[in-house]
Design a protein around this motif. Structure first.
Motif, PDB file in Angstrom:
ATOM      1  N   LEU A 196       1.316  -1.174  -0.105  1.00 28.56           N
ATOM      2  CA  LEU A 196      -0.255   0.022  -0.016  1.00 28.56           C
ATOM      3  C   LEU A 196       0.754   1.124   0.016  1.00 28.56           C
ATOM      4  O   LEU A 196       0.762   2.200  -0.574  1.00 28.56           O
ATOM      5  CB  LEU A 196      -0.950   0.335   0.882  1.00 28.56           C
ATOM      6  N   LEU A 197       1.819   1.111   0.717  1.00 26.08           N
ATOM      7  CA  LEU A 197       2.587   3.094   0.951  1.00 26.08           C
ATOM      8  C   LEU A 197       3.623   2.530  -0.642  1.00 26.08           C
ATOM      9  O   LEU A 197       3.915   3.184  -1.108  1.00 26.08           O
ATOM     10  CB  LEU A 197       4.096   2.292   1.890  1.00 26.08           C
ATOM     11  N   GLU A 198       3.958   1.573  -1.117  1.00 29.50           N
ATOM     12  CA  GLU A 198       5.124   1.461  -2.649  1.00 29.50           C
ATOM     13  C   GLU A 198       3.942   1.903  -3.349  1.00 29.50           C
ATOM     14  O   GLU A 198       3.578   3.045  -4.429  1.00 29.50           O
ATOM     15  CB  GLU A 198       5.625  -0.072  -2.758  1.00 29.50           C
ATOM     16  N   VAL A 199       2.599   1.845  -3.488  1.00 23.43           N
ATOM     17  CA  VAL A 199       0.993   2.861  -4.858  1.00 23.43           C
ATOM     18  C   VAL A 199       1.569   3.680  -3.989  1.00 23.43           C
ATOM     19  O   VAL A 199       1.020   4.424  -5.110  1.00 23.43           O
ATOM     20  CB  VAL A 199       0.130   1.936  -4.398  1.00 23.43           C
ATOM     21  N   GLY A 200       1.522   4.053  -2.664  1.00 26.27           N
ATOM     22  CA  GLY A 200       0.716   5.324  -2.032  1.00 26.27           C
ATOM     23  C   GLY A 200       1.997   6.386  -2.809  1.00 26.27           C
ATOM     24  O   GLY A 200       2.082   8.024  -3.090  1.00 26.27           O
ATOM     25  N   LEU A 201       3.041   6.042  -2.566  1.00 24.97           N
ATOM     26  CA  LEU A 201       4.071   6.980  -3.693  1.00 24.97           C
ATOM     27  C   LEU A 201       4.485   7.309  -4.902  1.00 24.97           C
ATOM     28  O   LEU A 201       5.483   7.868  -4.823  1.00 24.97           O
ATOM     29  CB  LEU A 201       5.731   6.296  -2.452  1.00 24.97           C
ATOM     30  N   GLU A 202       3.921   6.252  -5.124  1.00 22.76           N
ATOM     31  CA  GLU A 202       3.470   6.917  -6.928  1.00 22.76           C
ATOM     32  C   GLU A 202       4.773   7.219  -7.586  1.00 22.76           C
ATOM     33  O   GLU A 202       5.468   5.833  -7.381  1.00 22.76           O
ATOM     34  CB  GLU A 202       2.741   7.978  -7.132  1.00 22.76           C
ATOM     35  N   ASN A 203       5.354   7.954  -8.249  1.00 29.73           N
ATOM     36  CA  ASN A 203       6.195   8.304  -9.329  1.00 29.73           C
ATOM     37  C   ASN A 203       6.765   9.103  -8.337  1.00 29.73           C
ATOM     38  O   ASN A 203       8.256  10.149  -8.899  1.00 29.73           O
ATOM     39  CB  ASN A 203       6.149   8.716 -10.385  1.00 29.73           C
ATOM     40  N   THR A 204       7.211   9.230  -6.851  1.00 22.44           N
ATOM     41  CA  THR A 204       8.194   9.837  -6.717  1.00 22.44           C
ATOM     42  C   THR A 204       9.954   9.717  -6.047  1.00 22.44           C
ATOM     43  O   THR A 204       9.406   7.836  -6.021  1.00 22.44           O
ATOM     44  CB  THR A 204       7.912  10.478  -4.670  1.00 22.44           C
ATOM     45  N   PRO A 205      10.657  10.049  -5.812  1.00 23.74           N
ATOM     46  CA  PRO A 205      12.192   9.630  -5.987  1.00 23.74           C
ATOM     47  C   PRO A 205      11.935   8.337  -3.879  1.00 23.74           C
ATOM     48  O   PRO A 205      12.631   7.393  -4.146  1.00 23.74           O
ATOM     49  CB  PRO A 205      12.784  10.389  -5.741  1.00 23.74           C
ATOM     50  N   ALA A 206      10.700   8.224  -3.407  1.00 25.53           N
ATOM     51  CA  ALA A 206      11.291   7.689  -2.632  1.00 25.53           C
ATOM     52  C   ALA A 206      10.831   6.572  -2.503  1.00 25.53           C
ATOM     53  O   ALA A 206      10.603   5.069  -1.858  1.00 25.53           O
ATOM     54  CB  ALA A 206       9.738   9.021  -1.180  1.00 25.53           C
ATOM     55  N   ARG A 207       9.432   6.460  -3.937  1.00 22.89           N
ATOM     56  CA  ARG A 207       8.868   5.141  -4.153  1.00 22.89           C
ATOM     57  C   ARG A 207      10.340   3.721  -4.920  1.00 22.89           C
ATOM     58  O   ARG A 207      10.340   3.008  -3.904  1.00 22.89           O
ATOM     59  CB  ARG A 207       8.447   5.486  -5.521  1.00 22.89           C
ATOM     60  N   ALA A 208      11.680   4.457  -5.075  1.00 22.15           N
ATOM     61  CA  ALA A 208      12.339   4.022  -5.869  1.00 22.15           C
ATOM     62  C   ALA A 208      13.486   3.407  -4.671  1.00 22.15           C
ATOM     63  O   ALA A 208      13.889   2.043  -4.769  1.00 22.15           O
ATOM     64  CB  ALA A 208      13.160   4.705  -6.324  1.00 22.15           C
TER      65      ALA A 208
END
Length: 331
Positions: A196-208
């Motif tokens: 859920l967190l990975e989906v929510g971080l979307e296209n931000t650098p934080a997702r990587a």
């Protein structure tokens, strides 16, 4: 445009009302419980060609006090027409349900949060006909999670906090703390919140960054391209493609073995030469399927072999061999 951040916000606020505690505290109301909350349709459309949709609408019926609505909007950037749209949402929901409306804007950077506070006015000269003032959940109002125990006690708030602070200079430390905190969860809970967190971080650098920290497998969000879904599906596809192309069970086994090794590597587990050789040499498809299922949950690669005598993975029963030899392979 509906984004992954919008979808995550909708799921968190609808399924985990405890994250609304800060809002209720500001309003002088007791903390919400799920029994007091009823999700309503987010559709605010009156004329078919013009669709208007709020991310989440909740009807709050507190045990002490009057009922009201909360309309939640995830706002990732400033939008020139959003003030007018928000005014419409509030007016429409107020008229439809005959209940007061609290508009909540969820923002992940300070400039957007400052803008989203409004006020957004409908004014003629000095006269204000209508004023819209959202309650903003942003980096300055949602606290950072600084204790691993808070992740275990309040996973929804921890997830929302990470999303809200995803553009912060401290996001790497925040995500590392969440990853450590999630280790105390059972498998199902850890997988749910991690993805859920990975989906929510979307296209931000934080997702990587988060994709590097995730240590779980099995997807709750099919089709969203999370790191574990990619690894699992890639491995399954390799096994199937190899089997069809070669027409032999050996090729199927090779593909499944690659899948097991790939998932262990994605999870960051150490794979010794002995473990790699033992997995790669296995020709028992049932055992490989078992390893594939468990490769996302073991803490050490060697745990895959717990309770198995060495060499068992290369041995098949006479019945299995005869059955496989008699089964035609589709071209």
């Amino acid at each position: 445009m509906v984004t992954s951040t919008h979808e995550t916000s909708h799921r968190i606020f609808q399924d985990h009302p405890e994250v609304l505690g800060q809002i209720f505290e500001a309003l002088g109301l007791p903390p919400p419980v799920k029994a007091d909350i009823e999700p309503l349709t987010p559709d605010a459309t009156e004329i078919k060609p013009l669709e208007r949709r709020v991310d989440t609408v909740l009807k709050i019926e507190p045990s002490d006090g009057d009922s009201f609505l909360i309309a939640v909007e995830a706002q990732t950037k400033k939008a020139p027409d959003k003030g007018v749209n928000w005014a419409y949402y509030v007016s429409y929901l107020h008229a439809k349900y005959q209940l007061p409306v609290l508009l909540v804007a969820v923002c992940r950077n300070r400039s957007t949060a400052a803008w989203a506070k409004g006020p957004f006015e409908c004014r003629v000269g000095p006269w204000e006909t209508q004023v819209t003032r959202p309650f903003v959940l942003g980096p300055d109002t949602v606290p950072r999670i600084t204790d691993e125990s808070d992740v275990a006690r309040q996973p929804a708030l921890a997830t929302l906090s990470a999303i809200v602070h995803s553009e912060s200079e401290h996001i790497e430390a925040i995500l590392e703390l969440l990853a450590r905190g999630m280790r105390s969860f059972d498998k199902s809970t850890a997988l749910y919140w991690s993805e859920l967190l990975e989906v929510g971080l979307e296209n931000t650098p934080a997702r990587a960054l988060w994709r590097e920290l995730e240590k779980m497998v099995v997807t709750f969000f099919p089709g969203r391209g999370t790191v574990f879904e990619e690894a699992y599906l890639d491995g399954q596809a390799k096994g199937y493609a190899a089997g069809v192309a070669e027409g032999k069970a050996a090729a199927m086994a090779e593909g499944k073995a690659e899948s097991v090794l790939r998932i262990l590597e994605v999870r960051g587990l150490s794979v010794s030469d002995d473990v790699r050789e033992r997995i790669s040499a296995c020709t028992d498809l049932a055992r490989l399927d078992d390893w594939l299922d468990r490769s996302g949950t073991v803490e050490r690669a060697e745990e895959l072999f717990d309770g198995e005598p060495r060499g068992a993975e290369s041995q098949e029963s006479k019945e299995d061999q005869e059955s496989r030899s008699e089964t035609p392979v589709s071209e």
